[in-house]
Write a protein that holds these residues in place. Sequence first.
Motif, PDB file in Angstrom:
ATOM      1  N   GLY A  77      12.430 -65.359   6.024  1.00  0.00           N
ATOM      2  CA  GLY A  77      11.872 -63.900   5.855  1.00  0.00           C
ATOM      3  C   GLY A  77      10.358 -63.503   6.904  1.00  0.00           C
ATOM      4  N   GLY A  78       9.548 -63.262   6.078  1.00  0.00           N
ATOM      5  CA  GLY A  78       8.877 -63.457   6.463  1.00  0.00           C
ATOM      6  C   GLY A  78       7.868 -62.091   6.701  1.00  0.00           C
ATOM      7  N   ARG A  79       5.964 -61.886   7.248  1.00  0.00           N
ATOM      8  CA  ARG A  79       5.849 -60.816   7.225  1.00  0.00           C
ATOM      9  C   ARG A  79       5.863 -59.800   8.014  1.00  0.00           C
ATOM     10  N   CYS A  80       5.411 -58.533   7.524  1.00  0.00           N
ATOM     11  CA  CYS A  80       6.148 -57.168   8.152  1.00  0.00           C
ATOM     12  C   CYS A  80       5.238 -56.190   7.994  1.00  0.00           C
ATOM     13  N   MET A  81       4.644 -55.832   9.139  1.00  0.00           N
ATOM     14  CA  MET A  81       3.582 -54.361   8.321  1.00  0.00           C
ATOM     15  C   MET A  81       4.056 -53.384   7.615  1.00  0.00           C
ATOM     16  N   ARG A  82       5.669 -52.952   7.896  1.00  0.00           N
ATOM     17  CA  ARG A  82       6.466 -51.841   7.018  1.00  0.00           C
ATOM     18  C   ARG A  82       8.126 -52.421   7.167  1.00  0.00           C
ATOM     19  N   ALA A  83       7.675 -53.402   6.133  1.00  0.00           N
ATOM     20  CA  ALA A  83       9.815 -53.614   6.121  1.00  0.00           C
ATOM     21  C   ALA A  83      10.640 -52.905   5.235  1.00  0.00           C
ATOM     22  N   PRO A  84      11.748 -52.204   5.962  1.00  0.00           N
ATOM     23  CA  PRO A  84      12.651 -50.808   5.430  1.00  0.00           C
ATOM     24  C   PRO A  84      13.238 -51.650   4.719  1.00  0.00           C
ATOM     25  N   GLY A  85      13.654 -50.222   3.953  1.00  0.00           N
ATOM     26  CA  GLY A  85      14.335 -51.031   2.613  1.00  0.00           C
ATOM     27  C   GLY A  85      15.596 -51.993   2.574  1.00  0.00           C
ATOM     28  N   ASP A  86      15.849 -51.864   4.102  1.00  0.00           N
ATOM     29  CA  ASP A  86      17.400 -52.756   4.001  1.00  0.00           C
ATOM     30  C   ASP A  86      17.061 -54.293   4.202  1.00  0.00           C
ATOM     31  N   ALA A  87      15.403 -54.550   5.071  1.00  0.00           N
ATOM     32  CA  ALA A  87      15.141 -55.346   5.409  1.00  0.00           C
ATOM     33  C   ALA A  87      16.444 -57.066   5.035  1.00  0.00           C
ATOM     34  N   ALA A  88      15.375 -57.168   3.499  1.00  0.00           N
ATOM     35  CA  ALA A  88      16.120 -57.762   2.447  1.00  0.00           C
ATOM     36  C   ALA A  88      17.981 -58.053   3.009  1.00  0.00           C
ATOM     37  N   ASP A  89      18.063 -56.424   2.735  1.00  0.00           N
ATOM     38  CA  ASP A  89      20.085 -57.593   2.948  1.00  0.00           C
ATOM     39  C   ASP A  89      20.190 -57.720   4.489  1.00  0.00           C
ATOM     40  N   ARG A  90      19.632 -57.584   5.404  1.00  0.00           N
ATOM     41  CA  ARG A  90      19.933 -57.921   6.905  1.00  0.00           C
ATOM     42  C   ARG A  90      19.761 -59.337   6.934  1.00  0.00           C
ATOM     43  N   ILE A  91      18.524 -60.050   6.086  1.00  0.00           N
ATOM     44  CA  ILE A  91      18.303 -61.171   6.313  1.00  0.00           C
ATOM     45  C   ILE A  91      19.456 -62.577   5.297  1.00  0.00           C
ATOM     46  N   ARG A  92      19.685 -61.449   4.108  1.00  0.00           N
ATOM     47  CA  ARG A  92      20.571 -61.958   3.708  1.00  0.00           C
ATOM     48  C   ARG A  92      21.816 -62.019   4.330  1.00  0.00           C
ATOM     49  N   ASP A  93      22.574 -61.077   4.902  1.00  0.00           N
ATOM     50  CA  ASP A  93      23.540 -61.600   5.817  1.00  0.00           C
ATOM     51  C   ASP A  93      23.578 -61.905   6.962  1.00  0.00           C
ATOM     52  N   LEU A  94      22.293 -62.527   7.295  1.00  0.00           N
ATOM     53  CA  LEU A  94      22.326 -63.558   8.009  1.00  0.00           C
ATOM     54  C   LEU A  94      22.400 -64.646   7.586  1.00  0.00           C
ATOM     55  N   LEU A  95      21.986 -64.784   6.544  1.00  0.00           N
ATOM     56  CA  LEU A  95      21.805 -66.316   5.765  1.00  0.00           C
ATOM     57  C   LEU A  95      23.455 -66.532   5.272  1.00  0.00           C
ATOM     58  N   GLU A  96      24.511 -65.495   4.885  1.00  0.00           N
ATOM     59  CA  GLU A  96      25.412 -65.934   4.672  1.00  0.00           C
ATOM     60  C   GLU A  96      26.830 -64.985   5.525  1.00  0.00           C
ATOM     61  N   ASN A  97      26.740 -65.359   7.114  1.00  0.00           N
ATOM     62  CA  ASN A  97      27.619 -65.713   7.607  1.00  0.00           C
ATOM     63  C   ASN A  97      27.489 -65.976   8.665  1.00  0.00           C
ATOM     64  N   SER A  98      29.305 -66.646   8.385  1.00  0.00           N
ATOM     65  CA  SER A  98      29.532 -67.897   8.544  1.00  0.00           C
ATOM     66  C   SER A  98      29.839 -68.349   9.274  1.00  0.00           C
ATOM     67  N   VAL A  99      29.995 -67.393  10.660  1.00  0.00           N
ATOM     68  CA  VAL A  99      29.877 -68.231  11.941  1.00  0.00           C
ATOM     69  C   VAL A  99      29.083 -68.730  12.477  1.00  0.00           C
ATOM     70  N   ARG A 100      27.619 -68.212  11.723  1.00  0.00           N
ATOM     71  CA  ARG A 100      26.145 -68.421  12.211  1.00  0.00           C
ATOM     72  C   ARG A 100      26.070 -70.031  10.955  1.00  0.00           C
ATOM     73  N   ARG A 101      26.221 -70.016  10.283  1.00  0.00           N
ATOM     74  CA  ARG A 101      25.791 -70.824   9.224  1.00  0.00           C
ATOM     75  C   ARG A 101      26.741 -72.563   9.586  1.00  0.00           C
ATOM     76  N   SER A 102      27.991 -71.870  10.459  1.00  0.00           N
ATOM     77  CA  SER A 102      28.669 -73.123  10.983  1.00  0.00           C
ATOM     78  C   SER A 102      28.583 -73.472  12.035  1.00  0.00           C
ATOM     79  N   ARG A 103      27.823 -72.927  12.946  1.00  0.00           N
ATOM     80  CA  ARG A 103      26.765 -73.556  13.907  1.00  0.00           C
ATOM     81  C   ARG A 103      25.566 -73.893  14.177  1.00  0.00           C
ATOM     82  N   TRP A 104      25.112 -73.293  12.292  1.00  0.00           N
ATOM     83  CA  TRP A 104      23.527 -74.148  12.229  1.00  0.00           C
ATOM     84  C   TRP A 104      23.963 -75.685  11.930  1.00  0.00           C
TER      85      TRP A 104
END
Length: 112
Positions: A77-104
Motif C-alpha cells: 500500500g502506501g501514502r496517499c493524499m486522498r485514497a479513493p474507497g476502492d484503493a485497498a480493493d485495487r491493491i488486493r486484486d493486484l496481490l491476488e492476481n494469479s498471473v502476476r503472482r506466478s511472475r513474481w
Amino acid sequence: MSRNGWHLRRESGRFTVARHWPPRFDVVAEAQFPVLDPGRLARQIRQDLWRALRDLRGFSPVIDITVTETGLAVRAGGRCMRAPGDAADRIRDLLENSVRRSRWARWARVAP
C-alpha cells in the motif's frame, strides 16, 4: 536510502521498501506468499503497484514483508493524499492476481 531514491530496510525476518521514510500505510492490503526472496518480491510488487495506482494523486508505495513459519506475509500500500474507497480493493486484486503472482514467484524464487 538506495541510489535510486528508495528506502530499503532489512531487519531480522523483515524487509521494507518505501519511497518516503518512515513508511506510512494510508491504504493497505495483505497477502500470503510461499518462501521467496523478500527483496526481489518487494521490488516486483512495488513496480506493479506503482503502475496500477499511478493515477492516485500523491501516492507513494510501501511494501513490508515479514518472514513467517509458512512463507511470507506481505503488506502492500502506501501514502496517499486522498485514497479513493476502492484503493485497498485495487491493491488486493493486484496481490491476488494469479498471473502476476506466478511472475513474481519466478523472479523471487530462492535457489535450492
